[in-house]
Write a protein that holds these residues in place. Structure first.
Motif, PDB file in Angstrom:
ATOM      1  N   GLY A 175       0.802  -1.207   0.000  1.00  0.00           N
ATOM      2  CA  GLY A 175       0.000   0.000   0.000  1.00  0.00           C
ATOM      3  C   GLY A 175       0.836   1.258   0.000  1.00  0.00           C
ATOM      4  O   GLY A 175       2.046   1.229   0.200  1.00  0.00           O
ATOM      5  N   LEU A 176       0.201   2.369  -0.226  1.00  0.00           N
ATOM      6  CA  LEU A 176       0.849   3.669  -0.280  1.00  0.00           C
ATOM      7  C   LEU A 176       0.929   4.271   1.112  1.00  0.00           C
ATOM      8  O   LEU A 176       0.004   4.176   1.902  1.00  0.00           O
ATOM      9  N   GLY A 177       2.060   4.917   1.421  1.00  0.00           N
ATOM     10  CA  GLY A 177       2.244   5.553   2.715  1.00  0.00           C
ATOM     11  C   GLY A 177       2.124   7.065   2.621  1.00  0.00           C
ATOM     12  O   GLY A 177       2.187   7.650   1.530  1.00  0.00           O
ATOM     13  N   VAL A 178       1.951   7.724   3.774  1.00  0.00           N
ATOM     14  CA  VAL A 178       1.885   9.176   3.818  1.00  0.00           C
ATOM     15  C   VAL A 178       2.558   9.648   5.106  1.00  0.00           C
ATOM     16  O   VAL A 178       2.543   8.949   6.123  1.00  0.00           O
ATOM     17  N   CYS A 179       3.167  10.829   5.054  1.00  0.00           N
ATOM     18  CA  CYS A 179       3.853  11.395   6.223  1.00  0.00           C
ATOM     19  C   CYS A 179       2.895  12.305   6.999  1.00  0.00           C
ATOM     20  O   CYS A 179       2.034  12.974   6.408  1.00  0.00           O
ATOM     21  N   TYR A 180       3.096  12.343   8.322  1.00  0.00           N
ATOM     22  CA  TYR A 180       2.151  13.059   9.181  1.00  0.00           C
ATOM     23  C   TYR A 180       2.881  13.663  10.379  1.00  0.00           C
ATOM     24  O   TYR A 180       3.787  13.038  10.953  1.00  0.00           O
ATOM     25  N   ALA A 181       2.503  14.900  10.757  1.00  0.00           N
ATOM     26  CA  ALA A 181       3.052  15.561  11.943  1.00  0.00           C
ATOM     27  C   ALA A 181       1.903  16.046  12.815  1.00  0.00           C
ATOM     28  O   ALA A 181       1.028  16.774  12.335  1.00  0.00           O
ATOM     29  N   ASP A 208      -7.791  13.529  12.115  1.00  0.00           N
ATOM     30  CA  ASP A 208      -6.878  13.555  10.960  1.00  0.00           C
ATOM     31  C   ASP A 208      -6.810  12.186  10.288  1.00  0.00           C
ATOM     32  O   ASP A 208      -6.848  12.076   9.056  1.00  0.00           O
ATOM     33  N   PHE A 209      -6.695  11.145  11.069  1.00  0.00           N
ATOM     34  CA  PHE A 209      -6.586   9.790  10.515  1.00  0.00           C
ATOM     35  C   PHE A 209      -7.848   9.389   9.758  1.00  0.00           C
ATOM     36  O   PHE A 209      -7.790   8.582   8.820  1.00  0.00           O
ATOM     37  N   SER A 210      -8.981   9.948  10.158  1.00  0.00           N
ATOM     38  CA  SER A 210     -10.227   9.617   9.463  1.00  0.00           C
ATOM     39  C   SER A 210     -10.225  10.141   8.027  1.00  0.00           C
ATOM     40  O   SER A 210     -11.040   9.722   7.204  1.00  0.00           O
ATOM     41  N   LYS A 211      -9.297  11.071   7.708  1.00  0.00           N
ATOM     42  CA  LYS A 211      -9.203  11.649   6.368  1.00  0.00           C
ATOM     43  C   LYS A 211      -8.142  10.962   5.504  1.00  0.00           C
ATOM     44  O   LYS A 211      -7.931  11.367   4.361  1.00  0.00           O
ATOM     45  N   LEU A 212      -7.491   9.948   6.037  1.00  0.00           N
ATOM     46  CA  LEU A 212      -6.363   9.337   5.346  1.00  0.00           C
ATOM     47  C   LEU A 212      -6.739   8.066   4.594  1.00  0.00           C
ATOM     48  O   LEU A 212      -5.940   7.120   4.500  1.00  0.00           O
ATOM     49  N   ASP A 213      -7.915   8.045   4.049  1.00  0.00           N
ATOM     50  CA  ASP A 213      -8.320   6.889   3.233  1.00  0.00           C
ATOM     51  C   ASP A 213      -7.373   6.751   2.042  1.00  0.00           C
ATOM     52  O   ASP A 213      -6.984   7.744   1.421  1.00  0.00           O
ATOM     53  N   GLY A 214      -7.024   5.524   1.726  1.00  0.00           N
ATOM     54  CA  GLY A 214      -6.121   5.282   0.607  1.00  0.00           C
ATOM     55  C   GLY A 214      -4.675   5.160   1.005  1.00  0.00           C
ATOM     56  O   GLY A 214      -3.826   4.793   0.187  1.00  0.00           O
ATOM     57  N   TYR A 215      -4.356   5.456   2.263  1.00  0.00           N
ATOM     58  CA  TYR A 215      -2.981   5.326   2.752  1.00  0.00           C
ATOM     59  C   TYR A 215      -2.943   4.238   3.822  1.00  0.00           C
ATOM     60  O   TYR A 215      -3.596   4.356   4.862  1.00  0.00           O
ATOM     61  N   ASN A 216      -2.172   3.209   3.585  1.00  0.00           N
ATOM     62  CA  ASN A 216      -2.134   2.070   4.510  1.00  0.00           C
ATOM     63  C   ASN A 216      -1.144   2.240   5.643  1.00  0.00           C
ATOM     64  O   ASN A 216      -1.277   1.619   6.694  1.00  0.00           O
ATOM     65  N   VAL A 217      -0.078   3.035   5.404  1.00  0.00           N
ATOM     66  CA  VAL A 217       0.970   3.224   6.410  1.00  0.00           C
ATOM     67  C   VAL A 217       1.170   4.720   6.617  1.00  0.00           C
ATOM     68  O   VAL A 217       1.260   5.484   5.654  1.00  0.00           O
ATOM     69  N   VAL A 218       1.225   5.161   7.874  1.00  0.00           N
ATOM     70  CA  VAL A 218       1.398   6.574   8.202  1.00  0.00           C
ATOM     71  C   VAL A 218       2.738   6.754   8.901  1.00  0.00           C
ATOM     72  O   VAL A 218       3.021   6.102   9.909  1.00  0.00           O
ATOM     73  N   ARG A 219       3.555   7.635   8.348  1.00  0.00           N
ATOM     74  CA  ARG A 219       4.867   7.890   8.944  1.00  0.00           C
ATOM     75  C   ARG A 219       4.811   9.099   9.867  1.00  0.00           C
ATOM     76  O   ARG A 219       4.289  10.155   9.516  1.00  0.00           O
ATOM     77  N   PHE A 220       5.365   8.947  11.094  1.00  0.00           N
ATOM     78  CA  PHE A 220       5.556  10.086  11.996  1.00  0.00           C
ATOM     79  C   PHE A 220       6.984  10.072  12.497  1.00  0.00           C
ATOM     80  O   PHE A 220       7.698   9.081  12.359  1.00  0.00           O
ATOM     81  N   TYR A 221       7.445  11.179  13.124  1.00  0.00           N
ATOM     82  CA  TYR A 221       8.875  11.419  13.253  1.00  0.00           C
ATOM     83  C   TYR A 221       9.449  11.412  14.666  1.00  0.00           C
ATOM     84  O   TYR A 221      10.668  11.358  14.818  1.00  0.00           O
ATOM     85  N   GLY A 222       8.621  11.517  15.698  1.00  0.00           N
ATOM     86  CA  GLY A 222       9.198  11.687  17.027  1.00  0.00           C
ATOM     87  C   GLY A 222       8.366  11.075  18.140  1.00  0.00           C
ATOM     88  O   GLY A 222       7.370  10.378  17.896  1.00  0.00           O
ATOM     89  N   VAL A 223       8.799  11.354  19.377  1.00  0.00           N
ATOM     90  CA  VAL A 223       8.127  10.786  20.551  1.00  0.00           C
ATOM     91  C   VAL A 223       7.568  11.874  21.460  1.00  0.00           C
ATOM     92  O   VAL A 223       7.065  11.578  22.542  1.00  0.00           O
TER      93      VAL A 223
END
Length: 404
Positions: free
Chosen positions: A150-156, A173-188
């Protein structure tokens, strides 16, 4: 029996080393890479031969010396692989063998012609790689696969003023991410690990998690592990650092050590998936050790920062760079950031606009659409109004969001 001698003056070649941009911040700034050239003069080699031209012995005269030559600025093509002297093309017409008379003591010195080193700044539309080159789909050496299909998308998870989004806002926000199977985030920070993983579970997605700061690696790993709460099936990959070598914030050795240490700690916590470091495509090509320490190559690549590439060719450009990264390391490459801004200043043929963003995204999807695994993460899900513009990002830093 007397012998004749001839001397071959070794070829001076240009070796290109990508000078890395200014320090990279968590805001994901991008800049054009600067290529510095250094000329290398290799010692003179004397080869002793008999009257039949058969080598008898060799002798080295002189020392290796280097000197700088004028530099140029561009990112149309990454620097060549290391050890360019060994990989240089032979001259079109090799120098003739010295004439050696039987029984005579003949000394002939031949100056080999200089061979121009391939220009690393040339457009990427040149000759295709040879069949012997490692394929982009080369598997990782340890058998751990990249993220799921699947296609991924970056998120902050940050508000416009830089504050932290709430758990509910992240879920929205996640409810709007249809079509993206993997979500990338950057920190803790911002309690984002448990909040993002919770939203991913609810919306049937996986995450590409990140630990940005390796200077406090132990504490950041603890935050991540505590926040994940053993929800390892939701975690597709863990990234240790993002463009740290490219930004001059850490050495290659520091990053490699951090990746190996983090993998050991994560394995002890029960996570068995891929552990990587993410850097720019040119930093990975120049330092394949980063890929080799990772379970696959994770490269950020934005065609917008190549002034010779327009939006319609974004996918072609990025796919080319992914191939070069895999060729350098012999591993599968995932593009962990790629997109196009919809506002900002033009960079040559790269022009920000809503229409061009759509063209670039379509081009990227077409270029990576046939991959069996998630080989592409689009950058990014939403505009990042909390970021600060700088001179190296063409006033586009805030405007990479794909969704409204």
């Amino acid at each position: 029996m007397k012998t004749g001698i001839f001397a071959i003056t070794a070829i001076s070649l240009l070796s290109a080393a990508s000078a890395l941009p200014q320090p990279y911040r968590v805001q994901n700034e991008k800049r054009a890479a600067v290529t510095n050239y250094v000329a290398v003069d290799v010692p003179k080699i004397l080869v002793w031969v008999d009257q039949n031209g058969k080598p008898v012995s060799t002798q080295t005269k002189g020392q290796v010396s280097t000197y700088a030559v004028p530099q140029e600025t561009a990112i149309t093509k990454p620097p060549p692989k290391k050890d360019p002297v060994k990989k240089a093309e032979p001259p079109a017409s090799p120098p003739p063998k010295p004439a050696v008379a039987v029984g005579a003591n003949v000394g002939v010195e031949i100056n080999a012609p200089k061979i121009p080193f391939p220009n690393p700044l040339a457009p990427f539309s040149g000759p295709k790689p040879t069949k012997e080159a490692a394929p982009t789909s080369a598997p990782s050496s340890n058998g751990i696969s990249p993220p799921t299909k699947g296609l991924g998308v970056c998120y902050a998870p940050y508000k416009g003023d830089g504050g932290c989004k709430s758990k509910q806002e992240i879920d929205d926000d996640f409810s709007k991410l249809d079509g993206y199977n993997v979500v990338r985030f950057y920190g803790v920070d911002c309690n984002q690990v448990p909040n993002i993983i919770s939203a991913a579970k609810k919306h049937n997605k996986q995450v590409f998690a990140g630990i940005f700061d390796i200077k406090d690696l132990d504490n950041n790993l603890k935050k991540f592990i505590d926040g994940a709460k053993s929800s390892w099936s939701t975690v597709a990959t863990v990234s240790i650092g993002n463009e740290l070598v490219n930004g001059g914030q850490a050495s290659v050795g520091d990053v490699v050590n951090a990746v190996n240490k983090a993998r050991s700690i994560l394995r002890g916590a029960g996570y068995q998936g891929p552990v990587v470091t993410v850097d720019t495509f040119n930093a990975l090509i120049a330092n394949p050790e980063l890929c080799k320490a990772s379970d696959y190559c994770a490269a950020n690549c934005h065609a917008f920062f190549d002034p010779n590439t327009d939006a319609s060719r974004a996918g072609e450009f990025v796919k080319k760079q992914a191939k070069l990264v895999s060729d350098a390391a012999g591993k599968k490459t995932v593009i962990t950031e790629s997109g196009w801004p919809k506002s900002g200043q033009a960079n040559g043929k790269a022009i920000p606009s809503q229409e061009n963003q759509q063209l670039a995204v379509q081009s990227l999807k077409a270029a990576f659409g046939n991959d069996d695994e998630a080989g592409l993460f689009l950058f990014s899900a939403f505009d990042d109004s909390w970021k600060k513009d700088n001179g190296g990002t063409f006033g586009a830093e805030k405007f990479w969001g794909i969704l409204p």
